[in-house]
Motif scaffolding. Structure first.
Motif, PDB file in Angstrom:
ATOM      1  N   LYS D  22     -21.275  -2.481  45.589  1.00 54.90           N
ATOM      2  CA  LYS D  22     -22.674  -2.050  45.674  1.00 54.90           C
ATOM      3  C   LYS D  22     -23.532  -2.830  44.673  1.00 54.90           C
ATOM      4  N   ALA D  23     -23.017  -3.039  43.494  1.00 56.70           N
ATOM      5  CA  ALA D  23     -23.761  -3.777  42.473  1.00 56.70           C
ATOM      6  C   ALA D  23     -24.038  -5.203  42.941  1.00 56.70           C
ATOM      7  N   THR D  24     -23.038  -5.807  43.575  1.00 56.51           N
ATOM      8  CA  THR D  24     -23.221  -7.157  44.111  1.00 56.51           C
ATOM      9  C   THR D  24     -24.274  -7.154  45.220  1.00 56.51           C
ATOM     10  N   GLU D  25     -24.200  -6.146  46.060  1.00 51.49           N
ATOM     11  CA  GLU D  25     -25.152  -6.020  47.175  1.00 51.49           C
ATOM     12  C   GLU D  25     -26.591  -5.948  46.681  1.00 51.49           C
ATOM     13  N   ILE D  26     -26.816  -5.174  45.600  1.00 48.71           N
ATOM     14  CA  ILE D  26     -28.197  -5.033  45.100  1.00 48.71           C
ATOM     15  C   ILE D  26     -28.523  -6.099  44.063  1.00 48.71           C
ATOM     16  N   GLY D  27     -27.546  -6.948  43.738  1.00 46.68           N
ATOM     17  CA  GLY D  27     -27.825  -8.084  42.857  1.00 46.68           C
ATOM     18  C   GLY D  27     -27.977  -7.730  41.388  1.00 46.68           C
ATOM     19  N   VAL D  28     -27.302  -6.648  40.961  1.00 44.14           N
ATOM     20  CA  VAL D  28     -27.374  -6.257  39.549  1.00 44.14           C
ATOM     21  C   VAL D  28     -25.962  -6.178  38.969  1.00 44.14           C
ATOM     22  N   PRO D  29     -25.552  -7.160  38.149  1.00 42.44           N
ATOM     23  CA  PRO D  29     -24.206  -7.090  37.548  1.00 42.44           C
ATOM     24  C   PRO D  29     -24.117  -5.906  36.591  1.00 42.44           C
ATOM     25  N   MET D  30     -23.041  -5.151  36.709  1.00 42.28           N
ATOM     26  CA  MET D  30     -22.925  -3.856  36.038  1.00 42.28           C
ATOM     27  C   MET D  30     -21.714  -3.808  35.108  1.00 42.28           C
ATOM     28  N   ALA D  33     -17.217   1.941  34.108  1.00 44.78           N
ATOM     29  CA  ALA D  33     -16.151   2.611  33.344  1.00 44.78           C
ATOM     30  C   ALA D  33     -15.584   3.766  34.159  1.00 44.78           C
ATOM     31  N   ILE D  34     -14.264   3.854  34.145  1.00 48.11           N
ATOM     32  CA  ILE D  34     -13.565   4.959  34.801  1.00 48.11           C
ATOM     33  C   ILE D  34     -12.750   5.694  33.743  1.00 48.11           C
ATOM     34  N   VAL D  35     -12.929   7.004  33.665  1.00 47.62           N
ATOM     35  CA  VAL D  35     -12.183   7.802  32.689  1.00 47.62           C
ATOM     36  C   VAL D  35     -11.376   8.872  33.412  1.00 47.62           C
ATOM     37  N   ASP D  36     -10.407   9.432  32.686  1.00 47.39           N
ATOM     38  CA  ASP D  36      -9.631  10.531  33.253  1.00 47.39           C
ATOM     39  C   ASP D  36     -10.383  11.851  33.075  1.00 47.39           C
ATOM     40  N   GLU D  37      -9.743  12.933  33.467  1.00 48.44           N
ATOM     41  CA  GLU D  37     -10.428  14.239  33.442  1.00 48.44           C
ATOM     42  C   GLU D  37     -10.725  14.718  32.032  1.00 48.44           C
ATOM     43  N   SER D  38     -10.065  14.115  31.027  1.00 45.26           N
ATOM     44  CA  SER D  38     -10.361  14.471  29.632  1.00 45.26           C
ATOM     45  C   SER D  38     -11.404  13.548  29.013  1.00 45.26           C
ATOM     46  N   GLY D  39     -11.844  12.568  29.787  1.00 48.24           N
ATOM     47  CA  GLY D  39     -12.881  11.676  29.293  1.00 48.24           C
ATOM     48  C   GLY D  39     -12.362  10.393  28.672  1.00 48.24           C
ATOM     49  N   ASN D  40     -11.045  10.182  28.699  1.00 49.28           N
ATOM     50  CA  ASN D  40     -10.487   8.966  28.107  1.00 49.28           C
ATOM     51  C   ASN D  40     -10.441   7.818  29.114  1.00 49.28           C
ATOM     52  N   LEU D  41     -10.765   6.628  28.633  1.00 50.98           N
ATOM     53  CA  LEU D  41     -10.908   5.458  29.494  1.00 50.98           C
ATOM     54  C   LEU D  41      -9.607   5.089  30.216  1.00 50.98           C
ATOM     55  N   ILE D  42      -9.727   4.846  31.519  1.00 51.84           N
ATOM     56  CA  ILE D  42      -8.591   4.312  32.289  1.00 51.84           C
ATOM     57  C   ILE D  42      -8.820   2.837  32.606  1.00 51.84           C
ATOM     58  N   ALA D  43     -10.025   2.507  33.053  1.00 49.94           N
ATOM     59  CA  ALA D  43     -10.316   1.112  33.393  1.00 49.94           C
ATOM     60  C   ALA D  43     -11.789   0.821  33.173  1.00 49.94           C
ATOM     61  N   PHE D  44     -12.054  -0.440  32.906  1.00 44.91           N
ATOM     62  CA  PHE D  44     -13.422  -0.870  32.624  1.00 44.91           C
ATOM     63  C   PHE D  44     -13.581  -2.300  33.094  1.00 44.91           C
ATOM     64  N   GLU D  45     -14.699  -2.600  33.702  1.00 41.36           N
ATOM     65  CA  GLU D  45     -15.025  -3.992  34.006  1.00 41.36           C
ATOM     66  C   GLU D  45     -16.487  -4.262  33.729  1.00 41.36           C
ATOM     67  N   ARG D  46     -16.736  -5.350  33.011  1.00 39.03           N
ATOM     68  CA  ARG D  46     -18.099  -5.856  32.864  1.00 39.03           C
ATOM     69  C   ARG D  46     -18.230  -7.023  33.807  1.00 39.03           C
ATOM     70  N   MET D  47     -18.993  -6.842  34.859  1.00 40.35           N
ATOM     71  CA  MET D  47     -19.225  -7.947  35.793  1.00 40.35           C
ATOM     72  C   MET D  47     -19.954  -9.066  35.042  1.00 40.35           C
ATOM     73  N   GLY D 116     -18.825   5.842  35.243  1.00 44.63           N
ATOM     74  CA  GLY D 116     -20.093   5.584  34.579  1.00 44.63           C
ATOM     75  C   GLY D 116     -20.521   4.151  34.811  1.00 44.63           C
ATOM     76  N   LEU D 117     -21.768   3.999  35.220  1.00 46.39           N
ATOM     77  CA  LEU D 117     -22.334   2.671  35.465  1.00 46.39           C
ATOM     78  C   LEU D 117     -23.507   2.447  34.532  1.00 46.39           C
ATOM     79  N   SER D 118     -23.663   1.203  34.101  1.00 48.20           N
ATOM     80  CA  SER D 118     -24.814   0.874  33.274  1.00 48.20           C
ATOM     81  C   SER D 118     -25.085  -0.611  33.348  1.00 48.20           C
ATOM     82  N   SER D 119     -26.340  -0.937  33.343  1.00 45.60           N
ATOM     83  CA  SER D 119     -26.946  -2.282  33.282  1.00 45.60           C
ATOM     84  C   SER D 119     -28.199  -2.358  34.135  1.00 45.60           C
ATOM     85  N   GLY D 120     -28.320  -1.477  35.146  1.00 48.06           N
ATOM     86  CA  GLY D 120     -29.507  -1.476  35.990  1.00 48.06           C
ATOM     87  C   GLY D 120     -30.459  -0.372  35.587  1.00 48.06           C
TER      88      GLY D 120
END
Lengths: 143, 143, 143, 143
Positions: D22-30, D33-47, D116-120
């Motif tokens: 979706k970020a690519t589609e709208i042209g905004v690199p994002m 962050a994906i966290v588990d149910e306790s809020g701890n990070l599982i995966a992250f990518e900065r486009m 969680g998404l951020s940059s746009g």
């Protein structure tokens, strides 16, 4: 319910007075912090020439001494790599101080607050902290 | 998807009960923290006379033990200058504790939480943490 | 010297018991924190299903209520842009909470601790905090 | 003991894949962050082109959404001066985010993590977060 005895502001001023007199005698302007038995600040003075870093360090020493009921130099003695207490110096957001110069203030065997000195060598800080306590206890004995 | 087993509030109370009984036996009022397998607090008690600094330290020990799945005294053993693990005690904003007294709580070979004790010597803290676990496992065996 | 009255661990358990009973009644599992008059944690319970974010928020509400001797909803009322108290919510490292659910605990007109609830709406948190205090005061009246 | 269901790393990758498409589609690199149910990070990518500030913001949005089981834009709606929840945005050391773009991830009515998404703009962040969830749920429906 618990009943707690704690330094008041007059006590704090006397502790500072004794510590500052010693600091003047040895020619090292100090930061002097007095906290209550829970580690919260009651009074603070930076003598003219006291170090800016010591504003925080003196408070952390007093906090540690009162809230853990242990002199910071006693923590220093056990905070040695390989000893099971090693690492205590980074706890509580780094507020646990293992640098000499923090002493609990006790009355009738109960910790009622703490005093922390910083700006000199640890030995100088310790001597001034002790001088504050001696002055405070002498004033109590006279009262 | 993962399926995780975690202590509940009843388990946490039993762990505290066992640790507090040992603390009473040895005459050292303690701060006792129980966290889940992710390191988040489930229950905490400061026994009357427990140290204020130990409020945070007990929680950090439990956090470290559960979230890293390692006793804090095992981190202590490797947190020695020159060893590649040295410095671990300042990580995670200083929340990684290398002071003895934090133990993972395991059931069927899986870490389901952690217990952290603070206010005594590291050896006393460790003994009370272990007593909490022994009490918890005994209660499970009886159930 | 000052003489301070403060909640003990038995009082803290009674406060939690009353708050948890109300939380169960309204069907919202809560995080419940009890602090002493200086804002330091005495006891905490996360009911099964209480929110992880609320572990800290409940403690900060209790801290604010006890240490500032003011309900967090009273701070909320004055923390409005243009009001001179606006911004108080970011103070003390962000520990000052202006979200409803933190109440001072008073005995004989003196603040002896604080209770903080979190996981529901502020109104639910406030109702459970009050229920904890009501239960505590009723137990005292019976004693 | 409690049994908890939580996202695994494969789930996290699918959530990121959907959000990034979706970020690519709208042209905004994002930042995503994906966290588990306790809020701890599982995966992250900065486009490529994602904002550095968003590294933290995306994580805080995901943390808030998962650990409080509430979309960050829902916190935004109640975090208005005069409302009893105002001030929530500074809690947990400022990690509670009230900026749109954080969503809980639920399966069978249970929160199993957060995105969680951020940059746009917040609206763009929200759209991409939702796209991640839609992609994840569609993949599950096909499995």
């Amino acid at each position: 319910m618990l009943t707690i005895t704690r330094l008041d502001i007059s006590d704090a001023r006397i502790l500072i007075e004794g510590a500052a007199a010693k600091a003047t005698e040895i020619g090292v302007p100090m930061c002097i912090a007095i906290v209550d038995e829970s580690g919260n600040l009651i009074a603070f003075e930076r003598m003219d020439g006291g170090k800016v870093t010591s504003v925080t360090i003196a408070q952390d020493k007093a906090f540690t001494a009162a809230a853990a009921r242990k002199a910071t130099h006693d923590y220093n003695a056990v905070c040695v790599p390989g000893n099971l207490a090693f690492g205590i110096h980074t706890e509580v957001g780094g507020r646990i101080s293992t640098v000499g110069g923090g002493l609990p203030v006790s009355v009738d065997g109960e910790v009622v607050g703490g005093i922390g000195l910083s700006s000199g060598t640890p030995q100088q800080d310790m001597a001034c902290a002790q001088a504050g306590i001696d002055h405070f206890l002498a004033a109590r004995a006279r009262a």
